[in-house]
Write an enzyme that holds these catalytic residues in place. Structure first.
Site, PDB file in Angstrom:
ATOM      1  N   HIS A  15       0.830  -1.218   0.000  1.00 44.52           N
ATOM      2  CA  HIS A  15       0.000   0.000   0.000  1.00 44.52           C
ATOM      3  C   HIS A  15       0.859   1.262   0.000  1.00 44.52           C
ATOM      4  CE1 HIS A  15      -3.483  -2.576   0.969  1.00 44.52           C
ATOM      5  NE2 HIS A  15      -2.668  -3.166   1.836  1.00 44.52           N
TER       6      HIS A  15
ATOM      7  N   SER B 232      15.463  21.475 -15.919  1.00 42.49           N
ATOM      8  CA  SER B 232      14.333  22.378 -16.134  1.00 42.49           C
ATOM      9  C   SER B 232      14.827  23.645 -16.821  1.00 42.49           C
ATOM     10  CB  SER B 232      13.699  22.733 -14.787  1.00 42.49           C
ATOM     11  OG  SER B 232      12.849  23.850 -14.909  1.00 42.49           O
TER      12      SER B 232
ATOM     13  N   LYS C  77      16.641  21.584 -10.632  1.00 45.53           N
ATOM     14  CA  LYS C  77      15.898  20.377 -10.969  1.00 45.53           C
ATOM     15  C   LYS C  77      16.752  19.337 -11.704  1.00 45.53           C
ATOM     16  CE  LYS C  77      12.095  19.548 -10.700  1.00 45.53           C
ATOM     17  NZ  LYS C  77      11.019  19.966 -11.614  1.00 45.53           N
TER      18      LYS C  77
ATOM     19  N   GLU D  20      10.137   8.350 -16.738  1.00 51.01           N
ATOM     20  CA  GLU D  20       8.797   8.878 -17.001  1.00 51.01           C
ATOM     21  C   GLU D  20       8.352   8.564 -18.429  1.00 51.01           C
ATOM     22  OE1 GLU D  20       8.895  12.617 -13.840  1.00 51.01           O
ATOM     23  OE2 GLU D  20       9.038  13.027 -15.990  1.00 51.01           O
TER      24      GLU D  20
END
Length: 438
Positions: A154, A275, A281, A288
Site C-alpha cells: 500500500h 528544467s 531540478k 517517465e
C-alpha cells in the site's frame, strides 16, 4: 506498376491510391519479402514449374535488388502500392519478362503473411536478447547492492528487505516475459506460403520445401487461416504490453526513489534532464517516458484486437492496419528495454538513506509479534500488544529496538533480553533468506 488492373476500365483515384498505399510502412519488410521470393522461386524450379535458368535469372535479380537497397543505391519510394509491387516492378525492369513469372502460384495474401511472420519471428528473438541484457544489468546491480531497505505494501513501509531482493523481483518478471515471447515464436512458426489468396493453387507446389528454406517448423494446416491469421501479432503485442507494464512499474519506483522525499537512488545524469526555469531540478525523464510509452503499446494491442474482431474469412484490407501497430510497438519496447538497461547500469543506491527509512518505519513490528507468539501468546493478542508499542514509540519518537527492556515489560512480561537479537534487522533478514531458500 500495379499488380492488378486488367478488369478495370477507370484508373484509381489519386486519393484512393494514396489511401490504399502501404509502402511507407511495409517497406520495413523488404528483406523478408525478397527472402520469401527467393525461396518461392527455388521451389518453382524444383517443382518444374520454372526452368533452372529462369530460376537463376530471377534469383540473381532479387539478390541484386537486396544488395542495392542495403547499400543505399536503391531507395524504397515512388508510386508503388506496397513493398511487393516495388520489388516485383524493379525485378522486371532488371531481368525482363521472365521476372513476371515470379508470382506464379502465389498471392499477395500469402506473400505478406510469410513476410510478416518471418519479420515478427526475427524481431521477437531481438526482444529476447534485449530482455536478457536488462536481466544482466539487474543482476549486476542487485549483487552490488545488498543493502537493507523497507519493503512496502500500500506504499506504506511494511517489512525489512534488501535492495537486492527487491530489484530481483523484476528479474523474475522478465524471466516470465521471455517465456511468453518464446511461446509466441513457437506458435507462429508455421509457413503460410502456398496458401495463395485463400484456397491454395492448382500448381503442384512443394510447401515443405519452402518451409525448410524459410526455417519454419511446418506448413500451416488451413489455407484460409494461413492468410487471415494475425493471432501471432496480437500475441506478441500482448507480450510487449506485459513487458511494458513491468518496465512501467519499475520506472514508477525509480521515479519515487529519486525524489528528495525518498532519496533512495540517484539516476545518472545520462538518463536525466533539467528544467528550463528551475536550475536545481534533475528530472527522471527516462523513467517517465517509459511509463508514458506503456500506454502507446497498450493502445496498439487494443487497436489490433478491435481491427480483427469483425473480419470474416479470409483476407480483408483492414488487416493492412496490423503493421503500423506492430512496428511502432516493437520499436517502443526495444528502445525502452535499452534505456532501462542503461539507467540501471548507472544507478547509484543510497544505502544510508534506505537504512534510515527502515529505522523510522517500525519494520520489525511483525517480528516482535512473532517473538511474543513464540513465547506462547496467541498471535492475535501479540498483534495488539505490538500495535500499542508502536503507538508508544510514535509518541516518544523511538524505534522498537531502542526501547529498554523495562519499557517493553510494561506491555508484556514475556519480553526478555533475547528480544533484541530476535528483532534485529539483519537477523530478521537472515531468517527470511533461509526460509526463501528452502
Amino acid at each position: 506498376m500495379k499488380l492488378w488492373g486488367g478488369r478495370f476500365k477507370k484508373a484509381e483515384n489519386k486519393l484512393m491510391e494514396d489511401f490504399n498505399s502501404s509502402l511507407s510502412f511495409d517497406k520495413t519488410l523488404y528483406f523478408e519479402d525478397i527472402q520469401g521470393s527467393i525461396a518461392h522461386v527455388k521451389m518453382l524450379a524444383k517443382s518444374c514449374i520454372l526452368t533452372q535458368e529462369e530460376c537463376s535469372i530471377i534469383q540473381n535479380g532479387l539478390k541484386s535488388i537486396l544488395s542495392d537497397i542495403e547499400s543505399g543505391k536503391l531507395k524504397i519510394d515512388g508510386d508503388y502500392e506496397d513493398i511487393h509491387s516495388f520489388v516485383e516492378t524493379n525485378l522486371i525492369e532488371r531481368v525482363g519478362e521472365v521476372g513476371k513469372k515470379l508470382h506464379t502460384a502465389r498471392s499477395r495474401n500469402d506473400q505478406v503473411a510469410v513476410d510478416l511472420r518471418l519479420y515478427a519471428k526475427k524481431k521477437a528473438y531481438e526482444v529476447i536478447d534485449n530482455i536478457e541484457m536488462l536481466q544482466a544489468a539487474i543482476k549486476e546491480l542487485a549483487y552490488k547492492n545488498d543493502s537493507i531497505m523497507p519493503g512496502y505494501t500500500h506504499l506504506q513501509r511494511a517489512q525489512v528487505i534488501t535492495f537486492k531482493h527487491h530489484i530481483l523481483a523484476y528479474y523474475n518478471m522478465l524471466l516470465r516475459d521471455k517465456k511468453r515471447v518464446r511461446n509466441a515464436i513457437e506458435i507462429m512458426n508455421e509457413n503460410p506460403l502456398g496458401c495463395c489468396a485463400l484456397a491454395g493453387t492448382t500448381y503442384n507446389i512443394d510447401r515443405n520445401f519452402t518451409t525448410r528454406e524459410l526455417g519454419f517448423n511446418k506448413p500451416v494446416d488451413n489455407f484460409l487461416d494461413g492468410v487471415s491469421d494475425r493471432d501471432y501479432v496480437i500475441e506478441l503485442l500482448s507480450c510487449f504490453s506485459i513487458i511494458m507494464m513491468h518496465l512501467s512499474r519499475l520506472s514508477e519506483e525509480l521515479i519515487l526513489w529519486s525524489t528528495k522525499e525518498f532519496d533512495f537512488v540517484q539516476i545518472d545524469d545520462e538518463f536525466s534532464t533539467g528544467s528550463s526555469i528551475m536550475p536545481q531540478k534533475k528530472n527522471p525523464d527516462a523513467a517517465e517516458l517509459i511509463r508514458g510509452k506503456t500506454g502507446r503499446v497498450y493502445g496498439s494491442l487494443i487497436a489490433l484486437l478491435t481491427i480483427m474482431k469483425g473480419i470474416p474469412l479470409a483476407y480483408n484490407k483492414d488487416m493492412q492496419e496490423d503493421k503500423e501497430q506492430f512496428f511502432n510497438s516493437l520499436d517502443t519496447v526495444l528502445s525502452c528495454l535499452k534505456i532501462m538497461s542503461g539507467m540501471l547500469s548507472t544507478l547509484k543506491i543510497k544505502e544510508k538513506n534506505t537504512f534510515k527509512s527502515v529505522k523510522q518505519g517500525f519494520l520489525n513490528a511483525t517480528e516482535a509479534a512473532d517473538y511474543l507468539a513464540n513465547k506462547g501468546m496467541p498471535f492475535r493478542d501479540a498483534h495488539k500488544v505490538i500495535g500499542e508499542i508502536v503507538l508508544y514509540c510514535e509518541q516518544n519518537i523511538k524505534a522498537i529496538e531502542d526501547l529498554s527492556l523495562e519499557e517493553l515489560k510494561k506491555f508484556s512480561e514475556l519480553f526478555e533480553e533475547d528480544v533484541y537479537s530476535f528483532i534485529d534487522y539483519q537477523n530478521t533478514l537472515n531468517r527470511g533468506i533461509k526460509r526463501e531458500l528452502k
